[in-house]
Design a protein around this motif. Sequence first.
Motif, short mmCIF file in Angstrom:
data_model
loop_
_atom_site.label_atom_id
_atom_site.label_comp_id
_atom_site.label_asym_id
_atom_site.label_seq_id
_atom_site.Cartn_x
_atom_site.Cartn_y
_atom_site.Cartn_z
N LYS A 206 63.32 9.54 12.42
CA LYS A 206 62.93 8.60 13.48
C LYS A 206 63.82 7.36 13.52
O LYS A 206 63.48 6.36 14.16
N LYS A 207 64.96 7.44 12.87
CA LYS A 207 65.93 6.34 12.89
C LYS A 207 67.30 6.85 13.35
O LYS A 207 68.34 6.29 12.97
N GLY A 208 67.30 7.92 14.13
CA GLY A 208 68.54 8.48 14.65
C GLY A 208 69.12 9.58 13.80
O GLY A 208 70.00 10.32 14.25
N LEU A 209 68.64 9.72 12.54
CA LEU A 209 69.18 10.71 11.62
C LEU A 209 68.24 11.90 11.52
O LEU A 209 67.03 11.74 11.30
N THR A 210 68.78 13.10 11.66
CA THR A 210 68.03 14.34 11.44
C THR A 210 68.72 15.15 10.35
O THR A 210 69.95 15.11 10.21
N ILE A 211 67.91 15.90 9.60
CA ILE A 211 68.41 16.65 8.45
C ILE A 211 67.82 18.06 8.49
O ILE A 211 66.62 18.22 8.78
N GLY A 212 68.62 19.05 8.20
CA GLY A 212 68.14 20.42 8.14
C GLY A 212 68.64 21.15 6.92
O GLY A 212 69.77 20.92 6.46
N ILE A 213 67.79 22.02 6.37
CA ILE A 213 68.16 22.88 5.25
C ILE A 213 67.68 24.29 5.58
O ILE A 213 66.52 24.48 5.96
N THR A 214 68.57 25.29 5.43
CA THR A 214 68.18 26.66 5.75
C THR A 214 68.72 27.62 4.69
O THR A 214 69.70 27.34 3.99
N HIS A 215 68.07 28.78 4.65
CA HIS A 215 68.59 29.90 3.85
C HIS A 215 68.39 31.19 4.65
O HIS A 215 67.27 31.53 5.02
N ARG A 216 69.51 31.86 4.90
CA ARG A 216 69.47 33.19 5.52
C ARG A 216 69.76 34.21 4.43
O ARG A 216 70.81 34.15 3.78
N SER A 217 68.85 35.12 4.20
CA SER A 217 68.95 36.03 3.07
C SER A 217 70.03 37.09 3.28
O SER A 217 70.49 37.33 4.40
#
Length: 407
Positions: A206-217
């Motif tokens: 909510k301060k302009g920063l977005t973060i993502g973490i993923t794992h594709r098996s």
Amino acid sequence: MRKIILLMLACVPFAVFAQGFQVNLEGQKQIGMGHTGTGLLLDGSSVFFNPGAVAKLSENYLQAGVSPLMFKSGFVATGSNVQYNTADKIAPPFNVYAVWGPKAAKWKVGLGVYTPYGGLTDWGTNWPGKYTLVSLDLKTIFFQPTVSYKISDVISVGAGFVYNHGSVNLKRAIPLADANNPQGEAELKGGGNGYGFNAGVFIDTKKGLTIGITHRSKVNTKLNDGDAVFTVPGSLQTSFPSPNTFKAELPLAATTSIGFGYSFAQKWLVAFDANYVHFDTYKALAFDYGNNTTTLQDTYSPRNYKNAVSLRVGAQYKATDKLMLRAGGGYASTPVRDGYVTPEVPDANRSFYTAGLSYLVNKHFDLDLSFEYERLGTRTQTNIETQLSGTFKSNVYIPGVALVYHW
């Protein structure tokens, strides 16, 4: 002669493991931004890039895109100055996504159909490596139903089950000929299925920063009862039963990603992705024929791959209320160790550069365009199994288009 033929056939299913076959063309907006997307919220292609972000989409989506891929490679044999080039062919990776959920709900469901691995290469029958490869046509189609849930305004999670249908058609010359068959040939073609998952977490600060973490098996696709067809002199047909069948496994690598997006000045969005591809599981290849002879034996061939990384950056600029402009690029390391490079895709460390735009046709339709240029490093190698020795140099050109409907 028997040893040479067995070595050649042992390398047949090798093609699927080069990083060049992880085509990474699952969304036109993301391509335009250098393939970033793990930490972004752009459209329905979040089904692939981060299932955790799907629940945060403010609208529902139905979209489809295609990225015609043109791979050009040249080869100069050691001690020669003659260059041989692949034929002009176009592979058509595509993506289709659907995302739906009630406006006020904390959940959304989605479906993705996309082609994350593939290859189309044709060297012909007149080049020095014809006993290693004449042509390859590799296709994989992933189907991914997905569920995503918004735990709070800050964090959401999601996951999808992956079903893959893969197919391969590979041809190579074999050094057996007579008056009726001027050149011997082996053709292997078949299809199979595999299963896996795609899961992710998405955080909006909510301060302009977005973060993502993923794992594709990893998706281990098993080919059962593929067709093995050998064109050889009549006197050798009993040594190469035809038609014949084969079994093989195509382990498509797992990928772990982290991504960041940052929006500022109302018109700018920048992004960074880091991807770690788990290729170290590829220790060896096993190849099992339905009918064996003293000449045609099952094979077990070591590969000893290493893990690979890619780093990606991108930016988006809102030029007008209807026009978005994008650019990006990155670097990807090869998992193929020295001595194991082959002409299916003569893999090497690579850099890539992308651009794209979106035009908002109206409040429901977007037209997305993208273009990518990919340059593989020149690589001089002698393959330890086939002894093919020379220098490969390759380039990739990929235009793309998608139509996005949202409501």
